[in-house]
Design a protein around this motif. Structure first.
Motif, PDB file in Angstrom:
ATOM      1  N   ARG A  16      44.600  45.095   8.135  1.00 17.35           N
ATOM      2  CA  ARG A  16      45.439  44.698   6.997  1.00 17.35           C
ATOM      3  C   ARG A  16      46.634  43.825   7.426  1.00 17.35           C
ATOM      4  O   ARG A  16      47.335  43.278   6.584  1.00 17.35           O
ATOM      5  CB  ARG A  16      45.910  45.918   6.215  1.00 17.35           C
ATOM      6  N   PHE A  17      46.849  43.707   8.733  1.00 15.43           N
ATOM      7  CA  PHE A  17      47.930  42.826   9.197  1.00 15.43           C
ATOM      8  C   PHE A  17      47.459  41.364   9.305  1.00 15.43           C
ATOM      9  O   PHE A  17      48.250  40.466   9.534  1.00 15.43           O
ATOM     10  CB  PHE A  17      48.454  43.303  10.557  1.00 15.43           C
ATOM     11  N   ILE A  18      46.164  41.148   9.160  1.00 15.61           N
ATOM     12  CA  ILE A  18      45.598  39.805   9.354  1.00 15.61           C
ATOM     13  C   ILE A  18      45.457  39.098   8.010  1.00 15.61           C
ATOM     14  O   ILE A  18      44.905  39.642   7.069  1.00 15.61           O
ATOM     15  CB  ILE A  18      44.186  39.890  10.004  1.00 15.61           C
ATOM     16  N   ARG A  19      45.961  37.864   7.962  1.00 21.90           N
ATOM     17  CA  ARG A  19      45.875  37.078   6.716  1.00 21.90           C
ATOM     18  C   ARG A  19      45.102  35.794   6.956  1.00 21.90           C
ATOM     19  O   ARG A  19      45.084  35.267   8.080  1.00 21.90           O
ATOM     20  CB  ARG A  19      47.285  36.687   6.241  1.00 21.90           C
ATOM     21  N   GLY A  21      44.070  32.135   7.370  1.00 23.31           N
ATOM     22  CA  GLY A  21      44.768  30.968   7.900  1.00 23.31           C
ATOM     23  C   GLY A  21      45.562  31.231   9.170  1.00 23.31           C
ATOM     24  O   GLY A  21      46.094  30.291   9.778  1.00 23.31           O
ATOM     25  N   GLN A  22      45.653  32.486   9.589  1.00 21.25           N
ATOM     26  CA  GLN A  22      46.507  32.797  10.738  1.00 21.25           C
ATOM     27  C   GLN A  22      45.838  32.512  12.090  1.00 21.25           C
ATOM     28  O   GLN A  22      44.611  32.494  12.197  1.00 21.25           O
ATOM     29  CB  GLN A  22      46.890  34.284  10.714  1.00 21.25           C
ATOM     30  N   VAL A  23      46.698  32.325  13.093  1.00 20.69           N
ATOM     31  CA  VAL A  23      46.225  32.360  14.475  1.00 20.69           C
ATOM     32  C   VAL A  23      46.434  33.795  14.957  1.00 20.69           C
ATOM     33  O   VAL A  23      47.520  34.366  14.802  1.00 20.69           O
ATOM     34  CB  VAL A  23      47.001  31.357  15.354  1.00 20.69           C
ATOM     35  N   VAL A  24      45.389  34.380  15.533  1.00 19.16           N
ATOM     36  CA  VAL A  24      45.386  35.812  15.862  1.00 19.16           C
ATOM     37  C   VAL A  24      45.101  36.007  17.354  1.00 19.16           C
ATOM     38  O   VAL A  24      44.087  35.512  17.867  1.00 19.16           O
ATOM     39  CB  VAL A  24      44.296  36.540  15.023  1.00 19.16           C
ATOM     40  N   GLY A  25      45.957  36.735  18.028  1.00 20.20           N
ATOM     41  CA  GLY A  25      45.717  37.071  19.432  1.00 20.20           C
ATOM     42  C   GLY A  25      44.711  38.208  19.524  1.00 20.20           C
ATOM     43  O   GLY A  25      44.806  39.192  18.792  1.00 20.20           O
ATOM     44  N   LEU A  26      43.747  38.038  20.414  1.00 16.74           N
ATOM     45  CA  LEU A  26      42.662  39.016  20.561  1.00 16.74           C
ATOM     46  C   LEU A  26      42.856  39.768  21.879  1.00 16.74           C
ATOM     47  O   LEU A  26      42.749  39.179  22.962  1.00 16.74           O
ATOM     48  CB  LEU A  26      41.302  38.303  20.563  1.00 16.74           C
ATOM     49  N   GLY A  27      43.183  41.051  21.768  1.00 21.30           N
ATOM     50  CA  GLY A  27      43.464  41.852  22.955  1.00 21.30           C
ATOM     51  C   GLY A  27      42.232  42.131  23.794  1.00 21.30           C
ATOM     52  O   GLY A  27      41.138  41.624  23.526  1.00 21.30           O
ATOM     53  N   THR A  28      42.444  42.964  24.820  1.00 24.84           N
ATOM     54  CA  THR A  28      41.358  43.288  25.767  1.00 24.84           C
ATOM     55  C   THR A  28      41.278  44.805  25.930  1.00 24.84           C
ATOM     56  O   THR A  28      42.295  45.492  25.867  1.00 24.84           O
ATOM     57  CB  THR A  28      41.645  42.608  27.118  1.00 24.84           C
ATOM     58  N   ILE A  49      40.349  32.483  10.243  1.00 28.05           N
ATOM     59  CA  ILE A  49      41.414  32.633  11.249  1.00 28.05           C
ATOM     60  C   ILE A  49      40.953  31.883  12.492  1.00 28.05           C
ATOM     61  O   ILE A  49      39.789  31.491  12.601  1.00 28.05           O
ATOM     62  CB  ILE A  49      41.701  34.111  11.606  1.00 28.05           C
ATOM     63  N   ARG A  50      41.906  31.694  13.431  1.00 30.92           N
ATOM     64  CA  ARG A  50      41.522  31.195  14.755  1.00 30.92           C
ATOM     65  C   ARG A  50      42.071  32.183  15.773  1.00 30.92           C
ATOM     66  O   ARG A  50      43.234  32.606  15.669  1.00 30.92           O
ATOM     67  CB  ARG A  50      42.105  29.801  15.000  1.00 30.92           C
ATOM     68  N   GLY A  51      41.248  32.568  16.727  1.00 32.82           N
ATOM     69  CA  GLY A  51      41.647  33.579  17.699  1.00 32.82           C
ATOM     70  C   GLY A  51      42.081  32.965  19.023  1.00 32.82           C
ATOM     71  O   GLY A  51      41.581  31.910  19.428  1.00 32.82           O
ATOM     72  N   ILE A  52      43.025  33.642  19.682  1.00 34.93           N
ATOM     73  CA  ILE A  52      43.362  33.305  21.075  1.00 34.93           C
ATOM     74  C   ILE A  52      43.078  34.550  21.913  1.00 34.93           C
ATOM     75  O   ILE A  52      43.797  35.556  21.812  1.00 34.93           O
ATOM     76  CB  ILE A  52      44.828  32.860  21.221  1.00 34.93           C
ATOM     77  N   GLN A  76      51.045  27.165  20.116  1.00 32.45           N
ATOM     78  CA  GLN A  76      51.932  28.047  20.885  1.00 32.45           C
ATOM     79  C   GLN A  76      52.580  29.133  20.035  1.00 32.45           C
ATOM     80  O   GLN A  76      53.483  29.829  20.499  1.00 32.45           O
ATOM     81  CB  GLN A  76      53.017  27.223  21.596  1.00 32.45           C
ATOM     82  N   GLU A  77      52.138  29.237  18.782  1.00 28.72           N
ATOM     83  CA  GLU A  77      52.688  30.299  17.926  1.00 28.72           C
ATOM     84  C   GLU A  77      51.566  31.142  17.349  1.00 28.72           C
ATOM     85  O   GLU A  77      50.678  30.617  16.682  1.00 28.72           O
ATOM     86  CB  GLU A  77      53.514  29.691  16.796  1.00 28.72           C
ATOM     87  N   ILE A  78      51.634  32.417  17.627  1.00 33.70           N
ATOM     88  CA  ILE A  78      50.574  33.338  17.197  1.00 33.70           C
ATOM     89  C   ILE A  78      51.192  34.281  16.160  1.00 33.70           C
ATOM     90  O   ILE A  78      52.241  34.888  16.406  1.00 33.70           O
ATOM     91  CB  ILE A  78      50.042  34.118  18.419  1.00 33.70           C
ATOM     92  N   ALA A  79      50.535  34.388  15.007  1.00 32.90           N
ATOM     93  CA  ALA A  79      51.108  35.210  13.927  1.00 32.90           C
ATOM     94  C   ALA A  79      51.008  36.699  14.259  1.00 32.90           C
ATOM     95  O   ALA A  79      51.992  37.434  14.176  1.00 32.90           O
ATOM     96  CB  ALA A  79      50.392  34.903  12.612  1.00 32.90           C
TER      97      ALA A  79
END
Ligand code: 5RP
Length: 224
Positions: A16-19, A21-28, A49-52, A76-79
């Motif tokens: 629910r934190f993901i909207r 159009g956002q750039v989203v960091g993908l953990g490990t 979304i686009r993931g990093i 360089q900005e991740i939501a």
């Protein structure tokens, strides 16, 4: 005991934190992998979304699920970043790096507006340090750094399997540092950051916005 249902429940609660159009960091790690799989389902259902990714492992998983990716080169900005942790204290300070991805994880976290940690409730601790603190070192300096960290009171082990050192995505080694309890995590973080040869350490301080802990089917949410 932690189980996959709890990891998945925490990961699901983070969606629910993901909207759009956002750039989203993908953990490990195994809990972050549940998040990536659930995110993949949402992408399939139309979420844009686009993931990093924070590791080669998470990148491969995201690609296999059709999640569009970008890079820190491009953006360089991740939501929001959703990631796991090895320990979380009451101030939402973390030990991370059990999966060996702490360097990229911390870089991504540092570029993130909202860092959401997903974990089962066993990761909640009153004081950090029972879990050995991972410290990423350049190979050239590892013996010197190991000696200096041992002088701070830790039992230090080079991470290895069958005698072969673990090599990180950035081609470094990891020292697992058993401190027992870390009474002054902020001070230790500064001491480690000041040590030549240390690339990064697994203490994440002042970075987390929200932690989601699953116990059974219940998810507890904490904010900083
Ligand atoms: C990887 C990490 C992981 O997030 C941490 O080890 C937790 O993993 P898991 O969810 O499998 O318990 O820091 O470097």
């Amino acid at each position: 005991m932690a189980n996959d249902q709890e990891k998945e429940a925490a990961a699901r609660a983070s969606l629910r934190f993901i909207r759009d159009g956002q750039v989203v960091g993908l953990g490990t790690g195994s809990t972050a992998a549940f998040f990536i799989r659930l995110l993949g389902e949402q992408v399939r259902d139309g979420l844009r979304i686009r993931g990093i990714p924070t590791s080669v492992r998470s990148k491969e998983l995201a690609l296999s699920l059709g999640i569009p990716l970008t890079t820190l080169e491009e953006c360089q900005e991740i939501a929001v970043t959703v990631d796991g942790a090895d320990e979380v204290d009451p101030e939402l300070r973390l030990i991370k790096g059990g999966g060996g991805a702490l360097l990229r994880e911390k870089v991504v976290a540092s570029a993130t507006r909202q860092l959401v940690i997903v974990a089962d409730a066993t990761k909640r601790v009153p004081v950090l340090g029972k879990f050995p603190l991972p410290v990423e070192v350049i190979q050239f300096a590892q013996a010197l750094v190991a000696k200096r960290i041992a002088a701070l009171g830790a039992e230090v082990r080079l991470r290895a399997e069958s005698g072969i050192p673990f090599v990180t995505d950035e081609n470094n080694h990891i020292l697992d540092c058993h401190f027992g309890e870390i009474p002054d995590a902020d001070g230790l973080a500064r001491q480690l950051s000041d040590m030549p040869g240390v690339v990064e350490h697994g203490l994440f301080i002042g970075m987390v916005s929200t932690a989601l802990f699953a116990k059974g089917s219940e998810v507890v949410e904490l904010h900083r």
